[in-house]
Design a protein around this motif. Structure first.
Motif, PDB file in Angstrom:
ATOM      1  N   VAL A 123       0.842  -1.204   0.000  1.00  0.00           N
ATOM      2  CA  VAL A 123       0.000   0.000   0.000  1.00  0.00           C
ATOM      3  C   VAL A 123       0.876   1.253   0.000  1.00  0.00           C
ATOM      4  N   ALA A 124       1.897   1.251   0.851  1.00  0.00           N
ATOM      5  CA  ALA A 124       2.781   2.420   0.929  1.00  0.00           C
ATOM      6  C   ALA A 124       3.488   2.661  -0.406  1.00  0.00           C
ATOM      7  N   ARG A 125       3.889   1.588  -1.062  1.00  0.00           N
ATOM      8  CA  ARG A 125       4.573   1.732  -2.349  1.00  0.00           C
ATOM      9  C   ARG A 125       3.642   2.304  -3.417  1.00  0.00           C
ATOM     10  N   SER A 126       2.381   1.887  -3.399  1.00  0.00           N
ATOM     11  CA  SER A 126       1.427   2.412  -4.385  1.00  0.00           C
ATOM     12  C   SER A 126       1.214   3.909  -4.185  1.00  0.00           C
ATOM     13  N   PHE A 127       1.139   4.341  -2.920  1.00  0.00           N
ATOM     14  CA  PHE A 127       0.997   5.779  -2.658  1.00  0.00           C
ATOM     15  C   PHE A 127       2.276   6.530  -3.051  1.00  0.00           C
ATOM     16  N   GLN A 152       4.206   5.855  -5.493  1.00  0.00           N
ATOM     17  CA  GLN A 152       4.173   6.026  -6.948  1.00  0.00           C
ATOM     18  C   GLN A 152       3.258   7.179  -7.346  1.00  0.00           C
ATOM     19  N   VAL A 153       2.134   7.303  -6.633  1.00  0.00           N
ATOM     20  CA  VAL A 153       1.210   8.408  -6.916  1.00  0.00           C
ATOM     21  C   VAL A 153       1.879   9.747  -6.613  1.00  0.00           C
ATOM     22  N   PHE A 154       2.500   9.844  -5.451  1.00  0.00           N
ATOM     23  CA  PHE A 154       3.155  11.099  -5.072  1.00  0.00           C
ATOM     24  C   PHE A 154       4.301  11.432  -6.025  1.00  0.00           C
ATOM     25  N   GLN A 155       5.017  10.415  -6.447  1.00  0.00           N
ATOM     26  CA  GLN A 155       6.121  10.654  -7.377  1.00  0.00           C
ATOM     27  C   GLN A 155       5.596  11.146  -8.722  1.00  0.00           C
ATOM     28  N   SER A 156       4.501  10.569  -9.190  1.00  0.00           N
ATOM     29  CA  SER A 156       3.915  10.997 -10.462  1.00  0.00           C
ATOM     30  C   SER A 156       3.414  12.434 -10.379  1.00  0.00           C
ATOM     31  N   MET A 157       2.973  12.837  -9.197  1.00  0.00           N
ATOM     32  CA  MET A 157       2.506  14.213  -9.006  1.00  0.00           C
ATOM     33  C   MET A 157       3.647  15.159  -8.636  1.00  0.00           C
ATOM     34  N   GLU A 158       4.885  14.639  -8.677  1.00  0.00           N
ATOM     35  CA  GLU A 158       6.072  15.430  -8.334  1.00  0.00           C
ATOM     36  C   GLU A 158       5.989  15.949  -6.899  1.00  0.00           C
ATOM     37  N   ARG A 159       5.552  15.060  -5.999  1.00  0.00           N
ATOM     38  CA  ARG A 159       5.430  15.419  -4.584  1.00  0.00           C
ATOM     39  C   ARG A 159       6.097  14.373  -3.691  1.00  0.00           C
ATOM     40  N   SER A 160       7.190  13.829  -4.165  1.00  0.00           N
ATOM     41  CA  SER A 160       7.897  12.807  -3.391  1.00  0.00           C
ATOM     42  C   SER A 160       8.391  13.360  -2.058  1.00  0.00           C
TER      43      SER A 160
END
Length: 320
Positions: A198-202, A204-212
């Motif tokens: 679950v943490a990894r999926s989130f 990936q979302v944050f990284q795609s939104m440039e919010r790592s």
């Protein structure tokens, strides 16, 4: 007498003479007479060869002017051919350069048309997604929300020259904040339960939104309470035994480094940065909680005891 031997590539004078004088034994001539006869024949053969060379030379001299004329003609023809080739090459280069310029201009026009078409497509895509995003938020479908926000982000990268670009950027950031607030409880729960998938999926979302970095900060905040609780336990358990407190603290931080590195490497793009942030926060917490207590305890001791405590603390720190 065999004079053909003179034309052999491996002709040997000594062998030829030996063979010639062996023939003398079969004749009735004396050695001197035979030698004289042999010399006479050789002179005659030499004269014959000289005559042949002279005749061949005369023929060559007679033909030489004609050969020279033919050479001159060939040279003239070669010069003409060279000039023609130079002229043709110049024409080809001129035509090629002109053709290349035309191709470059056509390619430039094609690229401009493609860029304009892409910009129009992305502008239309932005309008469509903007109209849909509120309804998508109402559905609470975080996957769809994230997908649309990422698509809007991609569109915005193409629309950097539109007049309201700044307003669009601000709008997108507000939407990202809204999504982050919506999914934060679930993200925090996955962090606290150490749910890797679950943490990894989130992540990936944050990284795609440039919010790592925002996700990293959220994880550091989640871990803060856990680290703070352990630091309080270390301080209270050891009852002002400063050396033991430091040993326990460094042991704990060593464990944190190993465990958190393994965990963060599965989740974050920059795991070491996250782990270092955790440790720095832990050290700050320890300093805030322990400094006044340490100072007060030191003041109550005599000089020798103070020195003993300081030296023991220094020794522990150096060992770690």
């Amino acid at each position: 007498m065999d004079f053909s031997k003179f034309f052999d590539d491996e002709f040997n004078v000594k062998d030829w003479l030996n063979q010639a004088f062996r023939l003398q034994k079969d004749s009735n001539q004396t050695l001197d007479n035979y030698a004289g006869t042999l010399i006479t024949k050789l002179q005659m053969y030499i004269q014959e060869m000289n005559n042949s060379i002279e005749e061949t030379s005369q023929q060559a001299i007679q033909h030489f002017p004609r050969v020279m004329r033919e050479v001159d003609l060939l040279k003239h023809d070669a010069t003409l051919l060279q000039e023609q080739m130079r002229s043709v090459r110049g024409d080809i280069q001129k035509d090629t350069a002109e053709g290349m310029r035309n191709l470059i201009e056509l390619d430039l026009v094609k690229n401009r048309i493609q860029s304009a078409s892409k910009a129009l497509h992305e502008a239309d895509n932005w309008v469509t997604l903007s109209a849909q995003i509120d309804d998508t938020f109402e559905s609470k479908d975080t996957v769809q929300i994230a997908t649309k926000l990422i698509a809007m982000q991609q569109s915005l990268k193409i629309l950097t020259d539109v007049p309201d670009y700044t307003d669009r950027v601000q709008k997108l950031e507000k939407l990202k904040n809204r999504l982050e607030a919506l999914i934060s409880p679930t993200v925090v729960a996955s962090f606290n339960s150490q749910d890797v998938e679950v943490a990894r999926s989130f992540a990936q979302v944050f990284q795609s939104m440039e919010r790592s970095e925002q996700l990293e900060q959220l994880y550091v905040s989640c871990a803060k309470n856990r680290i703070e609780t352990k630091i309080d336990e270390i301080i209270e358990t050891n009852d002002s035994d400063h050396e033991t407190i430091l040993i326990s603290l460094y042991d704990y931080f060593s464990t944190v480094w190993q465990d958190e590195t393994r965990w963060c490497m599965k989740i974050f793009s920059h795991p070491i940065r996250v782990v270092l942030a955790l440790l720095l926060n832990g050290l700050k917490l320890f300093h805030e909680k322990y400094k006044s207590r340490f100072d007060n305890d030191i003041r109550e001791k005599d000089a020798n005891k103070q020195l003993e405590i300081l030296l023991s603390c220094k020794r522990v720190s150096q060992e770690y």
